[in-house]
Design an enzyme around this catalytic site. Structure first.
Site, mmCIF file in Angstrom:
data_model
loop_
_atom_site.group_PDB
_atom_site.id
_atom_site.type_symbol
_atom_site.label_atom_id
_atom_site.label_comp_id
_atom_site.label_asym_id
_atom_site.label_seq_id
_atom_site.Cartn_x
_atom_site.Cartn_y
_atom_site.Cartn_z
ATOM 1 N N LYS A 159 0.813 -1.188 0.000
ATOM 2 C CA LYS A 159 0.000 0.000 0.000
ATOM 3 C C LYS A 159 0.862 1.260 0.000
ATOM 4 O O LYS A 159 0.396 2.340 -0.326
ATOM 5 C CB LYS A 159 -0.880 0.038 1.244
ATOM 6 C CG LYS A 159 -1.830 -1.123 1.358
ATOM 7 C CD LYS A 159 -2.568 -1.101 2.692
ATOM 8 C CE LYS A 159 -3.412 -2.354 2.832
ATOM 9 N NZ LYS A 159 -3.897 -2.555 4.183
ATOM 10 N N GLY A 160 2.108 1.087 0.359
ATOM 11 C CA GLY A 160 2.982 2.229 0.595
ATOM 12 C C GLY A 160 3.247 3.135 -0.584
ATOM 13 O O GLY A 160 3.497 4.324 -0.422
ATOM 14 N N GLU A 208 7.831 2.004 -5.819
ATOM 15 C CA GLU A 208 7.989 1.557 -4.440
ATOM 16 C C GLU A 208 8.146 2.770 -3.537
ATOM 17 O O GLU A 208 8.648 3.808 -3.975
ATOM 18 C CB GLU A 208 9.220 0.645 -4.353
ATOM 19 C CG GLU A 208 9.552 0.116 -2.988
ATOM 20 C CD GLU A 208 8.519 -0.840 -2.411
ATOM 21 O OE1 GLU A 208 7.359 -0.405 -2.203
ATOM 22 O OE2 GLU A 208 8.861 -1.987 -2.129
ATOM 23 N N ASP A 260 14.623 -0.845 1.148
ATOM 24 C CA ASP A 260 15.215 -1.070 2.461
ATOM 25 C C ASP A 260 16.199 -2.235 2.344
ATOM 26 O O ASP A 260 17.295 -2.055 1.842
ATOM 27 C CB ASP A 260 14.079 -1.340 3.451
ATOM 28 C CG ASP A 260 14.491 -1.297 4.904
ATOM 29 O OD1 ASP A 260 15.586 -0.804 5.211
ATOM 30 O OD2 ASP A 260 13.703 -1.763 5.752
ATOM 31 N N LYS A 264 17.245 3.469 1.432
ATOM 32 C CA LYS A 264 17.943 3.348 2.711
ATOM 33 C C LYS A 264 19.070 2.318 2.536
ATOM 34 O O LYS A 264 18.956 1.167 2.950
ATOM 35 C CB LYS A 264 16.962 2.904 3.795
ATOM 36 C CG LYS A 264 17.475 3.096 5.197
ATOM 37 C CD LYS A 264 16.542 2.496 6.236
ATOM 38 C CE LYS A 264 15.266 3.281 6.402
ATOM 39 N NZ LYS A 264 14.448 2.732 7.507
ATOM 40 N N PHE A 324 13.672 4.837 11.444
ATOM 41 C CA PHE A 324 12.339 4.326 11.125
ATOM 42 C C PHE A 324 11.508 5.496 10.604
ATOM 43 O O PHE A 324 11.115 6.373 11.354
ATOM 44 C CB PHE A 324 11.676 3.702 12.355
ATOM 45 C CG PHE A 324 10.536 2.804 11.973
ATOM 46 C CD1 PHE A 324 9.323 3.325 11.578
ATOM 47 C CD2 PHE A 324 10.694 1.435 11.992
ATOM 48 C CE1 PHE A 324 8.276 2.505 11.197
ATOM 49 C CE2 PHE A 324 9.648 0.603 11.629
ATOM 50 C CZ PHE A 324 8.442 1.138 11.222
ATOM 51 N N VAL A 325 11.275 5.520 9.283
ATOM 52 C CA VAL A 325 10.563 6.624 8.655
ATOM 53 C C VAL A 325 9.118 6.234 8.340
ATOM 54 O O VAL A 325 8.827 5.089 8.000
ATOM 55 C CB VAL A 325 11.279 7.121 7.380
ATOM 56 C CG1 VAL A 325 12.590 7.809 7.735
ATOM 57 C CG2 VAL A 325 11.535 5.995 6.397
ATOM 58 N N ASP A 380 4.382 3.273 6.633
ATOM 59 C CA ASP A 380 3.587 3.083 7.840
ATOM 60 C C ASP A 380 4.354 2.379 8.947
ATOM 61 O O ASP A 380 5.435 1.847 8.747
ATOM 62 C CB ASP A 380 2.360 2.229 7.514
ATOM 63 C CG ASP A 380 2.706 0.761 7.326
ATOM 64 O OD1 ASP A 380 2.133 -0.080 8.032
ATOM 65 O OD2 ASP A 380 3.563 0.438 6.465
ATOM 66 N N ARG A 425 0.452 6.490 7.297
ATOM 67 C CA ARG A 425 0.554 6.549 5.835
ATOM 68 C C ARG A 425 0.046 7.880 5.279
ATOM 69 O O ARG A 425 0.516 8.334 4.249
ATOM 70 C CB ARG A 425 -0.258 5.428 5.188
ATOM 71 C CG ARG A 425 0.305 4.046 5.366
ATOM 72 C CD ARG A 425 -0.488 3.062 4.510
ATOM 73 N NE ARG A 425 -0.264 1.675 4.853
ATOM 74 C CZ ARG A 425 0.759 0.949 4.424
ATOM 75 N NH1 ARG A 425 1.667 1.491 3.650
ATOM 76 N NH2 ARG A 425 0.871 -0.318 4.771
#
Length: 179
Positions: A44-45, A99, A103, A131, A152-153, A159, A165
């Site tokens: 969903k990001g 995307e 990560d 990242k 942690f973003v 999310d 989000r």
């Protein structure tokens, strides 16, 4: 919600400006190929980023979505699962995967390989964030909005447990929220 943010890394204006730049670069590349790509958002990001990006395109493209998962809470578990596949066939097509963040790279490596196995002509990746400190597999996005530190973003699609989000910026989540 904003009280849970330690620091804003990227504001809405910065994100919008970078999306315009990325769209111009992507458009130029696909015009050289004389290709109509399928722009595939990873749910969903990617949704806020994809929406901002594609509204800047002036070339033809098709849009589809996939839902893939490799996370449990805050950790990538390395087991990539396809929860919703594309509706459009990718055989003989150019694919642009959208995307939110690269990560560990596990998800994108598997998705890219899956497209190639299904007969895609070409697979490119555009990611709002990168990242690199967290990378465990060798993969790079073809187009990157911003490189971010190993924090942690959240926000703008990213999310923590399905929250944050909808923030219109990218921020660092306070550690006490997820620890």
């Amino acid at each position: 919600m904003s009280d849970d943010i330690l620091k804003v890394l990227l504001n809405e204006e910065q994100i919008e400006k970078r999306c315009i730049e990325l769209a111009e670069q992507i458009e130029s590349d696909y015009e050289k190929l004389h290709a109509v790509p399928i722009v595939v958002g990873l749910l969903k990001g990617s949704v806020p980023f994809m929406a901002e990006l594609i509204k800047r395109f002036t070339f033809d493209c098709e849009i589809d979505f996939m839902s893939v998962s490799s996370y449990d809470g805050t950790e990538s578990i390395g087991d990539v699962r396809i929860e919703k596949d594309m509706d459009i066939s990718c055989r003989g097509r150019h694919i642009l995967v959208v995307e939110d963040i690269v990560d560990t790279g596990r998800t994108l490596r598997e998705v890219k390989q899956m497209f190639m196995n299904k007969g895609a002509t070409d697979v490119k990746i555009v990611s709002l964030l990168d990242k690199p400190e967290r990378r465990v597999v060798d993969i790079k996005a073809d187009y990157v909005g911003y490189t971010v530190p190993n924090e942690f973003v959240v926000g703008y699609g990213l999310d923590y447990n399905q929250k944050y989000r909808n923030l219109p910026f990218i921020g660092i989540l306070k550690p006490e929220i997820y620890e």
